[in-house]
Design a protein around this motif. Structure first.
Motif, PDB file in Angstrom:
ATOM      1  N   LEU A 203    -130.630  93.651  -3.921  1.00  0.00           N
ATOM      2  CA  LEU A 203    -129.666  93.964  -3.328  1.00  0.00           C
ATOM      3  C   LEU A 203    -129.103  95.868  -4.267  1.00  0.00           C
ATOM      4  O   LEU A 203    -128.434  95.817  -4.879  1.00  0.00           O
ATOM      5  N   ARG A 204    -128.718  96.183  -3.489  1.00  0.00           N
ATOM      6  CA  ARG A 204    -128.280  97.391  -4.204  1.00  0.00           C
ATOM      7  C   ARG A 204    -126.592  98.107  -3.381  1.00  0.00           C
ATOM      8  O   ARG A 204    -126.020  97.170  -1.866  1.00  0.00           O
ATOM      9  N   VAL A 212    -129.312  94.374  -8.204  1.00  0.00           N
ATOM     10  CA  VAL A 212    -128.816  93.175  -8.536  1.00  0.00           C
ATOM     11  C   VAL A 212    -130.606  92.829  -7.780  1.00  0.00           C
ATOM     12  O   VAL A 212    -130.831  92.600  -6.095  1.00  0.00           O
ATOM     13  N   CYS A 213    -131.316  91.759  -8.502  1.00  0.00           N
ATOM     14  CA  CYS A 213    -132.465  91.309  -8.012  1.00  0.00           C
ATOM     15  C   CYS A 213    -132.504  89.658  -8.383  1.00  0.00           C
ATOM     16  O   CYS A 213    -132.007  89.355  -9.381  1.00  0.00           O
ATOM     17  N   THR A 214    -131.681  88.731  -7.193  1.00  0.00           N
ATOM     18  CA  THR A 214    -131.418  87.705  -7.526  1.00  0.00           C
ATOM     19  C   THR A 214    -133.154  87.017  -6.978  1.00  0.00           C
ATOM     20  O   THR A 214    -133.480  86.960  -6.573  1.00  0.00           O
ATOM     21  N   SER A 264    -129.736  92.370 -13.446  1.00  0.00           N
ATOM     22  CA  SER A 264    -128.969  93.682 -12.872  1.00  0.00           C
ATOM     23  C   SER A 264    -129.315  94.781 -13.907  1.00  0.00           C
ATOM     24  O   SER A 264    -129.856  95.510 -14.510  1.00  0.00           O
ATOM     25  N   SER A 265    -129.344  96.450 -12.590  1.00  0.00           N
ATOM     26  CA  SER A 265    -129.488  97.737 -13.269  1.00  0.00           C
ATOM     27  C   SER A 265    -128.619  98.234 -13.883  1.00  0.00           C
ATOM     28  O   SER A 265    -129.272  99.043 -14.507  1.00  0.00           O
ATOM     29  N   ASN A 267    -128.300  96.131 -17.071  1.00  0.00           N
ATOM     30  CA  ASN A 267    -128.945  97.026 -18.359  1.00  0.00           C
ATOM     31  C   ASN A 267    -130.476  96.543 -18.115  1.00  0.00           C
ATOM     32  O   ASN A 267    -131.613  97.151 -18.973  1.00  0.00           O
ATOM     33  N   THR A 268    -131.012  96.518 -16.938  1.00  0.00           N
ATOM     34  CA  THR A 268    -132.776  97.318 -16.809  1.00  0.00           C
ATOM     35  C   THR A 268    -132.324  97.757 -15.604  1.00  0.00           C
ATOM     36  O   THR A 268    -132.196  98.030 -14.725  1.00  0.00           O
ATOM     37  N   PRO A 269    -133.867  99.364 -15.921  1.00  0.00           N
ATOM     38  CA  PRO A 269    -134.445  99.643 -15.045  1.00  0.00           C
ATOM     39  C   PRO A 269    -134.439  99.194 -13.634  1.00  0.00           C
ATOM     40  O   PRO A 269    -135.126  98.129 -13.121  1.00  0.00           O
ATOM     41  N   LYS A 270    -133.893 100.449 -12.604  1.00  0.00           N
ATOM     42  CA  LYS A 270    -134.406  99.405 -10.984  1.00  0.00           C
ATOM     43  C   LYS A 270    -135.467  99.562 -10.730  1.00  0.00           C
ATOM     44  O   LYS A 270    -135.908  98.231  -9.949  1.00  0.00           O
ATOM     45  N   GLU A 271    -136.716 100.204 -11.517  1.00  0.00           N
ATOM     46  CA  GLU A 271    -137.973 100.114 -11.014  1.00  0.00           C
ATOM     47  C   GLU A 271    -138.552  98.771 -11.189  1.00  0.00           C
ATOM     48  O   GLU A 271    -139.773  98.300 -10.902  1.00  0.00           O
ATOM     49  N   GLU A 272    -137.740  97.509 -12.454  1.00  0.00           N
ATOM     50  CA  GLU A 272    -138.311  96.744 -13.574  1.00  0.00           C
ATOM     51  C   GLU A 272    -137.459  95.840 -12.667  1.00  0.00           C
ATOM     52  O   GLU A 272    -137.601  94.729 -13.413  1.00  0.00           O
ATOM     53  N   LEU A 273    -136.807  95.674 -11.881  1.00  0.00           N
ATOM     54  CA  LEU A 273    -136.036  93.908 -11.422  1.00  0.00           C
ATOM     55  C   LEU A 273    -136.716  93.258 -11.519  1.00  0.00           C
ATOM     56  O   LEU A 273    -136.299  92.386 -11.523  1.00  0.00           O
ATOM     57  N   THR A 274    -137.474  93.471  -9.805  1.00  0.00           N
ATOM     58  CA  THR A 274    -138.057  92.590  -9.511  1.00  0.00           C
ATOM     59  C   THR A 274    -138.680  92.013 -10.952  1.00  0.00           C
ATOM     60  O   THR A 274    -139.411  90.770 -10.317  1.00  0.00           O
TER      61      THR A 274
END
Length: 775
Positions: A203-204, A212-214, A264-265, A267-274
């Motif tokens: 979700l953004r 945030v990827c849950t 969460s973006s 502290n984690t790059p968005k492209e790596e969240l999943t």
């Protein structure tokens, strides 16, 4: 005041289900691990009185400021922590009926927060309308070992029937905040996917664009043959659930294991969240619930070893202090300098989850003494990295030349509080930031911090004070007009004693630090002066003049410092004369009536005396305490702890103990009738201060620890641990005296009742109790 929970040294125990108190209990039983947390909502559906809350640290939304008439300098937005995706949900259907305690007859209910091992357990027996009964036991926790993860073990047993059971663990991102306008939603879906027993939703946030990827993984264990079992994923926008239908037999327990992660973006790059979410869920699921729980218990044992306070002879007091320490460590661990401590932590939405002056004034002393110095250093660096924003905030109000005004409320350094009497006038928060630097340096001896970061902040703050005061021709002194002190039941006053006192101290400390840096590290000073365009002679000349010529209001006939000009014009009716029906004032009186009264929300003059205690003789402290405390309603969570410390300083054992109970059980007993919307996390650090600085009398003077402990009448003994300059100390006070234990390999000097004791590594020193401190 509520008397809801059983008294236990290590647990908070609720027996019996009272739907009218459910939101109150949801706050008290909240869980977190410094990275994320949630209120104690039920896993299964609940249609009754509830405040759903799942929170991810560092994720917020900027809601546009709405005021009737715009004023120059107003913040553009009011930031708020967001209710995030609900990952704990497990819908249960028995045949066609949904398990929902709001519609069930609950014949047994028990909820336990195990603070020693760090988990929440709930068990109940419920009967549906058709008479079918189930027994449920649910245990869950947020891991402080794998701090992106949480785990649930949910056991359900049919007691008097056999039927299809439909179990649907889910992630629901279609959530809103309690304070959202017209049900406004703040999250947009980026992606969702599922495979086998795992599911993920990203979700953004609108406007701020946090992602945030849950993720979740689910395992269902049924004894014997699985029977007719069928599973499928149910997906819709911002929602994904795994529905499993199975045949449930009378008396046979079915166990659901659910693992959740939030990546969460922040502290984690968005492209790596999943990808990170998948790796994280695989890691914790491979461990399994029992191993994670064992690791949790060991990790909490270490935390308690470092920070526990042991009180013998008073279980009510013991339970309270452990509850406060537990919630502090659930909220903040100090691992990430981007994070800070919201007044409600992960327990509710009030105050927007933002950073207030509470951190510097109340939380810093706790973390200094119970954790590695890097934890407090990170809290200070949080402010240092926002110095540029503090200068911008001051510029919006008309200040220049690098003057810095740190925000009253912030997420990223920008002011985001939209009440004018706070935003523009509660400027004493600047002094709290400066005092935290001083407090850190005197406690740790880390002069390097002053050179590298601290002085730059102090100069910005000093520049602000030098412009905020003005010269009064009538008084022939400097005055400070239009401010709000810590007592927020007074707005727009002139010459608040605390603010004037703090401003002068800031100037003095900055001047002292400049002198030290010039002498000890002249090359660093030259570079800093050039960077800041600091013109020493003209600037420091004015600062010194302000220090020498500041006006402080006093009431000479009473021998007390006056809270502000005109305070004695108010009708002086003491709190004891207030009818009970009028309390708390902020829920019963109009704001106009409060502002015209003499009543004080929290320590104001006494806050200044607490900070600068060494400047005042005991009779001065006593006169001010005896004048202001009877006028204080303690309707701020930050108030009782300061009064407890000063009462202890004055040897007022009974009053000190009463204030300690009030601050320590503020939320457990709901003193101010406001626990429903979350706990008072930052004031919990004040509870620790009440014991260590109050009953323990701990002070730092000239690089050494000093103690003047005394034993409350109801206690057989109390002990606490202190980490001080690499020495690990335990101080125990009992009727037999004081025992000092050095549990480290570093020698340290400790002063007790004014006498110095040199404790060698691993040594123990016994000291007789000074009865003069126990009257």
């Amino acid at each position: 005041m509520k008397d809801r929970f059983k008294i236990d040294e290590w647990q908070i125990i609720e027996e019996g289900f009272d739907p009218t108190l459910n939101k109150f209990a949801e706050s008290v039983f909240s869980l977190g691990n410094g990275r994320m947390g949630h209120r104690a909502n039920f896993e299964e559906t609940y249609s009754g009185n509830t405040l759903q809350g799942n929170y991810v640290a560092g994720v917020y939304y900027t809601d546009k400021t709405r005021v009737g008439w715009w004023k120059n300098g107003y913040p553009e937005y009011a930031a708020k922590v967001l209710n995030a995706a609900n990952w704990i949900g497990i819908d249960i259907k028995i045949g066609a009926a949904t398990l929902d305690l709001h519609y069930c007859k609950v014949t047994a209910f028990r909820r336990v927060l195990n603070m020693q091992e760090g988990y929440l357990e709930r068990s109940f027996i419920a009967a549906l309308k058709d008479g079918r009964q189930v027994s449920v036991n649910a245990r869950r926790f947020y891991s402080i070992v794998d701090d992106v993860a949480g785990a649930i073990r949910y056991r359900i047993t049919p007691l008097n029937f056999e039927d299809n059971l439909v179990i649907t663990p889910f992630i629901d991102g279609d959530v809103s905040n309690q304070d959202a306008n017209y049900g406004e939603k703040f999250w947009e879906e980026v992606s969702r996917e599922s495979d086998n027993d795992r599911a993920f939703i990203t979700l953004r946030t609108r406007k701020t664009n946090f992602e945030v990827c849950t993720g979740m993984q689910v395992n269902i264990v049924q004894p014997g043959e699985a029977g007719n079992t069928a599973s499928r994923f149910i997906e819709k926008e911002k929602f994904i659930g795994r529905e499993t239908t199975l045949w449930a037999k009378k008396g046979e327990e079915i166990t659901i294991y659910k693992y959740g992660v939030n990546i969460s973006s922040a502290n984690t790059p968005k492209e790596e969240l999943t990808a990170v979410a998948k790796a994280s869920i695989n890691k914790v699921a491979a461990k399994g619930f029992e191993q994670m729980l064992e690791e949790q218990a060991r990790a909490w044992a270490q935390k308690w070893k470092e920070s526990d306070i042991v009180i013998e002879g008073d279980v009510t007091a013991q339970q309270a202090i452990r509850f406060n320490i537990f919630q502090l460590y659930q909220t903040y661990t100090g691992e990430d300098p981007q994070l800070n401590i919201g007044p409600k932590g992960f327990t509710g939405e009030k105050y927007g989850g933002a950073t207030h002056w509470d951190t510097e004034a109340y939380c810093v002393p706790f973390y200094l003494a119970t954790a590695s110095p890097k934890v407090t250093r990170n809290l200070l660096l949080y402010r240092y990295h926002q110095l540029g924003k503090a200068i911008e905030n001051a510029a919006k109000l008309g200040f220049d030349n690098g003057a810095a005004l740190f925000p009253m409320v912030t997420m990223n350094g920008e002011e985001c509080h939209n009440e004018w009497e706070i935003t523009f006038e509660e400027i004493h928060r600047n002094g709290a930031v400066a005092f935290a630097i001083y407090n850190y340096v005197r406690y740790t001896g880390d002069q390097d911090y002053l050179a590298a970061y601290g002085l730059e902040v102090l100069i910005g703050i000093a520049r602000f004070w030098s412009q905020r005061v003005n010269w009064s021709e009538q008084r022939n002194q400097y005055v400070m007009l239009g401010v709000t002190g810590p007592n927020e039941y007074e707005n727009n006053v002139n010459n608040n004693w605390y603010t004037n006192t703090l401003a002068v101290w800031c100037l003095e400390y900055t001047l002292e630090t400049i002198g030290w840096l010039k002498q000890q590290r002249p090359e660093v000073y030259v570079a800093l002066a050039e960077k800041l365009r600091f013109h020493e002679v003209p600037e420091t000349t004015k600062w010194k003049h302000i220090v020498e010529q500041m006006y402080y209001p006093e009431e000479a006939t009473l021998g007390v410092f006056l809270q502000q000009d005109g305070y004695m014009d108010k009708e002086q009716v003491l709190v004891k004369a207030l009818p009970e029906k009028d309390r708390p004032l902020n829920q019963q009186w109009s704001w106009d009536r409060i502002l015209r009264s003499c009543y004080i929300k929290q320590a104001d003059v006494l806050q200044g005396i607490y900070l600068f205690e060494e400047k005042y003789a005991e009779d001065v402290i006593r006169r001010n305490f005896d004048f202001y405390e009877p006028r204080t309603v303690h309707e701020s969570s930050l108030s009782p702890c300061i009064h407890a410390i000063l009462a202890a300083k004055l040897g007022e054992e009974q009053r000190a103990y009463g204030f300690y109970l009030r601050t320590s059980r503020l939320d457990l007993d709901d003193y101010n009738n406001d626990t429903d919307d979350g706990l008072h996390i930052t004031s919990m650090a004040g509870t620790w201060m009440s014991v260590v600085e109050g009953f323990g009398g701990m002070r730092v003077r000239n690089g050494d620890l000093h103690f003047t402990p005394f034993l409350p009448v109801k206690w057989e003994s109390f002990s606490f641990n202190i980490l001080f300059r690499e020495a690990v100390l335990n101080i125990k006070t009992s009727k037999n005296g004081v025992v000092l234990s050095n549990r480290s390999d570093k020698e340290v000097c400790i002063h007790v009742y004014g006498n110095a004791y040199h404790l060698k590594a691993g040594s123990v020193q016994k000291v007789a109790t000074d009865v003069s401190f126990a009257h």
